[in-house]
Design a protein around this motif. Structure first.
Motif, PDB file in Angstrom:
ATOM      1  N   ASP A   1      50.124  32.359  28.854  1.00  0.00           N
ATOM      2  CA  ASP A   1      49.133  32.387  27.776  1.00  0.00           C
ATOM      3  C   ASP A   1      47.724  32.277  28.358  1.00  0.00           C
ATOM      4  O   ASP A   1      47.553  31.738  29.454  1.00  0.00           O
ATOM      5  N   ASP A   2      46.737  32.763  27.630  1.00  0.00           N
ATOM      6  CA  ASP A   2      45.323  32.621  28.007  1.00  0.00           C
ATOM      7  C   ASP A   2      45.078  33.035  29.454  1.00  0.00           C
ATOM      8  O   ASP A   2      44.303  32.389  30.176  1.00  0.00           O
TER       9      ASP A   2
ATOM     10  N   GLU B   1      45.115  39.358  23.622  1.00  0.00           N
ATOM     11  CA  GLU B   1      44.978  38.433  22.486  1.00  0.00           C
ATOM     12  C   GLU B   1      43.619  38.629  21.828  1.00  0.00           C
ATOM     13  O   GLU B   1      42.660  39.039  22.485  1.00  0.00           O
TER      14      GLU B   1
HETATM   15 MG    MG Z   1      46.221  32.359  23.947  1.00  0.00          MG
END
Ligand code: MG
Ligand code: C2E
Ligand code: MG
Length: 501
Positions: free
Chosen positions: A397-398, A454
């Protein structure tokens, strides 16, 4: 002069001692009694010398112990005890002279992140480098102390105006911000500083430090790498944080949490390929709370463990229910915090939950942050492989916001990279961000990883990503996070953004 005198005396003792020791071991032949007396006398003198030495050692040890009791071992700075002593003294003096003093509470921004990803040795060296820089910013009469962790407190015992403290804070922030070269890493770190002033913000040490701490949290909220003076209203905020923690415990029992789901879309076909689970808290007084308002508090207090379990179970049950209702099968992603991932029974609970919900493991994806993977890579490695063997998917993620070594992307059985929304939001405005996003997409392709962007909010962003051959997108452009019922409808009808082709 004094040292010399000591040297001479010590020298004398040593020579005399040698004579006496020789005498003590020499057997007298002419008169045994005199010889015995001599020996006894000599032994007495030796014992006295030994006692003298011992007393000196005890004295040195006492001084060392005293230093240890008042200083931090890692940085050599005064510790909490000494800080409180000096602060109490400074308060007494300020009261007498009618002057002001400042207490500055400092906390490093994202230090935990560096510690987690690069290890404690690097973290320790960074703290040492920090303390040297801080000492360079203040006067001899000021105190820089370390309370533990990444928390430092400065005491400026004599200031004319609060602005003097602001100037010092600025100086410190500038000094800290210069890169720290540690173990070949060029580390950039910021800090947040909270300032309280005597007598305005408190009359005793405890209150002044507490209020400086409160102001520090305020500075962090204001975007980090900045300072803030204490204001009375801040106490209300700090109390709100405490009350959140207290009501979090009850919220679990009262089932006040709800899950929202956000679609992940194949950029080429526009079909929904998966969903991300995002937790919300239906707070009885405050309304619907976003994760930013309670997940960090849950992580700090350990409550993330039961909360995370609830999210995982609920997400698996719901996804299976949709499949049973005949909706197209999709992958459900669940965010996993570091404490959850590290819990000893994480795998066991996950297996049991998959079994209970009858969800096939290939429909479950865990979203992990870079720091989870970087810290303690060896134990992360075994858990990640166990998850992969089970058939569960893994996503980072990220991606791009943490300190990560690219080699782990090969080493760990990762399926997907999620490009952080901060890059995506600027791809059509900033060529540097566009270049980073293209590079990440190409790298992911080369490593045979799926890649998803995202925070896609506009048609232009979606078009750019498609042109760069990004596989998937997630963001308000395709659909906001919605409740289970609304998501079921989306699964039937599909998302309908005006996809540029
Ligand atoms: Mg994220
Ligand atoms: P994340 O995993 O990176 O989740 C994406 C966040 O971006 C979500 O915020 C989502 O609502 C938001 N978002 C999605 N599309 C857009 C967009 O187009 N523009 C903008 N500006 N934002 C968009 P949310 O729901 O507030 O969650 C924030 C973070 O909280 C998540 O970041 C995740 O790290 C954490 N989180 C959420 N649910 C859970 C959970 O159940 N467990 C754990 N441990 N963490 C969670
Ligand atoms: Mg996520």
């Amino acid at each position: 002069m004094r040292e010399k005198a000591v040297d001479v005396r010590e020298g004398a003792i040593t020579t005399r001692e040698r004579e006496i020791r020789t005498a003590a071991t020499t057997q007298g032949t002419s008169d045994d009694r005199i010889s015995m007396l001599r020996q006894a006398n000599a032994q007495l003198v030796i014992a006295t010398i030994d006692a003298h030495k011992l007393a000196e050692q005890v004295q040195t040890a006492k001084i060392e112990l005293d230093h240890l009791a008042h200083h931090d071992v890692l940085t050599g700075l005064p510790n909490r005890t000494l800080l409180y002593d000096r602060l109490a003294q400074a308060i007494t003096q300020a009261r007498r002279s009618g002057k002001q003093l400042a207490v500055m509470f400092m906390d490093l921004d994202r230090f935990k992140h560096i510690n987690d990803s690069l290890g404690h040795t690097v973290g320790d060296q960074l703290l040492q480098s920090m303390s040297r820089r801080l000492l360079g910013c203040v006067r001899q009469s000021d105190t820089i102390s370390r309370l533990g962790g990444d928390e430092f407190v400065a005491l400026l015992p004599d200031i004319d105006h609060p602005e003097d403290a602001a100037l010092s804070a600025q100086k410190m922030l500038i000094a800290i911000a210069l890169p720290h070269l540690i173990n070949q890493h060029d580390l950039h770190i910021g800090a947040s500083i909270g300032i309280s002033i005597y007598p305005e913000d408190g009359l005793d040490a405890e209150t002044l430090i507490k209020h400086a701490d409160t102001a520090m949290f305020h500075a962090k909220d204001n975007g980090r790498n900045t300072y803030a003076f204490f204001e009375q209203e801040m106490t209300a905020r700090a109390m709100a944080r405490q009350s959140i923690e207290a009501s979090l415990r009850l919220a679990l029992e009262r089932q006040e949490f709800v899950l929202h789901y956000q679609p992940k879309v194949n950029l080429l076909s526009g079909t929904i390929v998966g969903i991300e689970t995002l937790v919300r808290w239906q707070h009885p007084q405050r309304g619907l709370l976003e994760p930013a308002q309670f997940v960090p508090i849950a992580e700090d207090s350990g409550l993330i463990l039961p909360l995370g379990r609830w999210v995982l179970r609920e997400a698996c049950l719901q996804t299976r229910a949709w499949q049973d209702a005949g909706l197209p099968p999709i992958t459900v992603a669940v965010n996993t915090s570091a404490p959850e991932f590290r819990a000893g029974d994480f795998l066991e609970y996950l297996r049991a939950t998959l079994e209970e919900s009858r969800l096939e493991p290939r429909y479950l994806e865990l979203e992990l942050t870079e720091s989870i993977l970087m810290r303690d890579a060896a134990s992360a490695d075994s858990v990640l492989h166990a998850l992969a063997d089970l058939g569960v998917k893994l996503a980072v993620d990220d991606f791009g916001t943490g300190y990560s070594s690219l080699s782990y992307l090969q080493q760990f059985p990762i399926n997907t990279l999620k490009i952080d929304q901060s890059f995506v939001s600027r791809i059509t405005r900033n060529p540097d961000d566009a270049a980073i996003v293209s590079a990440v997409i190409n790298m992911a392709k080369a490593l045979r990883l799926r890649v998803i962007a995202e925070g896609v909010e506009t048609a232009e962003q979606a078009a750019f990503l498609l042109a760069q051959h990004c596989d998937e997108g997630q963001g308000y452009f395709f659909g906001r996070p919605v409740g289970a019922e609304a998501l079921a409808i989306l699964l039937q009808t599909g998302v309908s953004p005006a996809l540029p082709h």
